[in-house]
Design a protein around this motif. Structure first.
Motif, mmCIF file in Angstrom:
data_model
loop_
_atom_site.group_PDB
_atom_site.id
_atom_site.type_symbol
_atom_site.label_atom_id
_atom_site.label_comp_id
_atom_site.label_asym_id
_atom_site.label_seq_id
_atom_site.Cartn_x
_atom_site.Cartn_y
_atom_site.Cartn_z
ATOM 1 N N ARG A 88 36.020 50.679 31.821
ATOM 2 C CA ARG A 88 34.867 49.908 31.377
ATOM 3 C C ARG A 88 34.016 49.453 32.562
ATOM 4 N N ASP A 89 33.564 48.199 32.563
ATOM 5 C CA ASP A 89 32.650 47.741 33.619
ATOM 6 C C ASP A 89 33.023 46.333 34.079
ATOM 7 N N ILE A 90 32.295 45.830 35.094
ATOM 8 C CA ILE A 90 32.660 44.520 35.631
ATOM 9 C C ILE A 90 32.400 43.400 34.628
ATOM 10 N N GLY A 91 31.418 43.573 33.742
ATOM 11 C CA GLY A 91 31.168 42.560 32.715
ATOM 12 C C GLY A 91 32.349 42.393 31.772
ATOM 13 N N TYR A 92 33.089 43.468 31.550
ATOM 14 C CA TYR A 92 34.282 43.414 30.703
ATOM 15 C C TYR A 92 35.413 42.657 31.406
ATOM 16 N N HIS A 93 35.619 42.950 32.680
ATOM 17 C CA HIS A 93 36.720 42.344 33.431
ATOM 18 C C HIS A 93 36.368 40.976 34.020
ATOM 19 N N PHE A 94 35.082 40.769 34.313
ATOM 20 C CA PHE A 94 34.619 39.517 34.945
ATOM 21 C C PHE A 94 33.388 39.010 34.183
ATOM 22 N N PRO A 95 33.574 38.522 32.955
ATOM 23 C CA PRO A 95 32.438 38.171 32.100
ATOM 24 C C PRO A 95 31.587 37.022 32.637
ATOM 25 N N ASP A 96 30.276 37.142 32.398
ATOM 26 C CA ASP A 96 29.362 36.098 32.857
ATOM 27 C C ASP A 96 29.345 34.887 31.935
ATOM 28 N N THR A 97 30.260 34.878 30.986
ATOM 29 C CA THR A 97 30.426 33.722 30.101
ATOM 30 C C THR A 97 31.644 32.887 30.495
ATOM 31 N N SER A 98 32.346 33.318 31.525
ATOM 32 C CA SER A 98 33.581 32.668 31.952
ATOM 33 C C SER A 98 33.328 31.642 33.057
ATOM 34 N N ALA A 99 33.896 30.471 32.906
ATOM 35 C CA ALA A 99 33.802 29.452 33.956
ATOM 36 C C ALA A 99 34.515 29.923 35.221
ATOM 37 N N GLU A 100 35.543 30.749 35.069
ATOM 38 C CA GLU A 100 36.313 31.256 36.212
ATOM 39 C C GLU A 100 35.464 32.130 37.132
ATOM 40 N N THR A 101 34.492 32.838 36.571
ATOM 41 C CA THR A 101 33.663 33.733 37.381
ATOM 42 C C THR A 101 32.347 33.086 37.823
ATOM 43 N N ASP A 102 32.091 31.856 37.408
ATOM 44 C CA ASP A 102 30.854 31.163 37.766
ATOM 45 C C ASP A 102 30.798 30.949 39.279
ATOM 46 N N GLY A 103 29.790 31.516 39.921
ATOM 47 C CA GLY A 103 29.632 31.381 41.363
ATOM 48 C C GLY A 103 30.610 32.200 42.184
ATOM 49 N N MET A 104 31.358 33.095 41.538
ATOM 50 C CA MET A 104 32.406 33.864 42.220
ATOM 51 C C MET A 104 31.844 34.737 43.348
ATOM 52 N N ASP A 105 32.546 34.776 44.444
ATOM 53 C CA ASP A 105 32.259 35.662 45.568
ATOM 54 C C ASP A 105 32.541 37.097 45.104
ATOM 55 N N SER A 106 31.563 37.961 45.215
ATOM 56 C CA SER A 106 31.722 39.336 44.743
ATOM 57 C C SER A 106 32.783 40.114 45.514
ATOM 58 N N LYS A 107 33.140 39.661 46.702
ATOM 59 C CA LYS A 107 34.235 40.322 47.434
ATOM 60 C C LYS A 107 35.543 40.174 46.651
ATOM 61 N N ILE A 108 35.700 39.074 45.925
ATOM 62 C CA ILE A 108 36.888 38.884 45.077
ATOM 63 C C ILE A 108 36.854 39.890 43.932
ATOM 64 N N ILE A 109 35.678 40.090 43.350
ATOM 65 C CA ILE A 109 35.526 41.077 42.273
ATOM 66 C C ILE A 109 35.879 42.465 42.803
ATOM 67 N N LEU A 110 35.412 42.807 43.994
ATOM 68 C CA LEU A 110 35.713 44.112 44.593
ATOM 69 C C LEU A 110 37.211 44.274 44.824
ATOM 70 N N LYS A 111 37.843 43.263 45.392
ATOM 71 C CA LYS A 111 39.292 43.334 45.642
ATOM 72 C C LYS A 111 40.068 43.518 44.343
ATOM 73 N N LYS A 112 39.697 42.743 43.317
ATOM 74 C CA LYS A 112 40.386 42.849 42.022
ATOM 75 C C LYS A 112 40.116 44.194 41.354
ATOM 76 N N THR A 113 38.934 44.751 41.570
ATOM 77 C CA THR A 113 38.617 46.073 41.025
ATOM 78 C C THR A 113 39.522 47.133 41.646
ATOM 79 N N ILE A 114 39.722 47.053 42.946
ATOM 80 C CA ILE A 114 40.628 47.995 43.621
ATOM 81 C C ILE A 114 42.053 47.823 43.092
ATOM 82 N N GLU A 115 42.465 46.585 42.851
ATOM 83 C CA GLU A 115 43.795 46.327 42.280
ATOM 84 C C GLU A 115 43.902 46.885 40.861
#
Length: 158
Positions: A56-83
């Motif tokens: 799928r896509d990053i919106g599925y794994h890191f939704p923009d409706t989540s408080a957890e992803t609010d202001g998130m550093d995209s390097k964290i998204i990249l690391k988690k994507t590789i994982e």
């Protein structure tokens, strides 16, 4: 087995935000508006990687409706994507990406972006190709209303 994925992202330029690109902060009078830090380059790359793994896509794994992803550093998204792709038995082969922006000039920052993302991914900087272009003052990027990025990623089964 090798697989290829394609990603695209765009964010609006606004005052009062920092400009993050390829994991580094660039000096500019405007920044990108988004739920996370709005790093369009990393977002396009993550979508390409996830697409290659059919995850799928990053919106599925890191939704923009989540408080957890609010202001998130995209390097964290990249690391988690590789994982995420590693959990399916894949590793990154290479990335080819293009940033579309009138200003600021991206070319002087490309080596630092490559180095930053390579450290996050755990790969060689040479596996990450980044190019920059303008749209010759056409469209929303030409009017400096936003910045977009395109990416293609190759992954391989471990």
């Amino acid at each position: 087995m090798i697989r290829v994925g394609m990603g695209y992202d765009v964010h609006q330029l606004v005052e009062g935000r920092d400009l993050w690109m390829g994991g580094i902060k660039l000096e500019h009078t405007m920044g990108l508006l988004g739920h996370s830090d709005a790093d369009v380059l990393i977002h396009a790359i993550c979508d390409a990687i996830l697409g290659a793994a059919n995850m799928r896509d990053i919106g599925y794994h890191f939704p923009d409706t989540s408080a957890e992803t609010d202001g998130m550093d995209s390097k964290i998204i990249l690391k988690k994507t590789i994982e995420l792709i590693a959990s399916k038995g894949y590793r990154l082969g290479n990335i080819d990406a293009t940033i579309c922006a009138e200003k600021p000039k991206m070319n002087p920052h490309i080596p630092e972006m490559q180095q930053c993302m390579a450290q996050v991914i755990g790969c060689e900087p040479d596996q990450i190709s980044i190019k920059a272009t303008t749209t010759e003052k056409l469209g929303f990027t030409g009017r400096q209303e936003g910045i977009s990025a395109y990416a293609v990623a190759l992954i391989e089964k471990i």
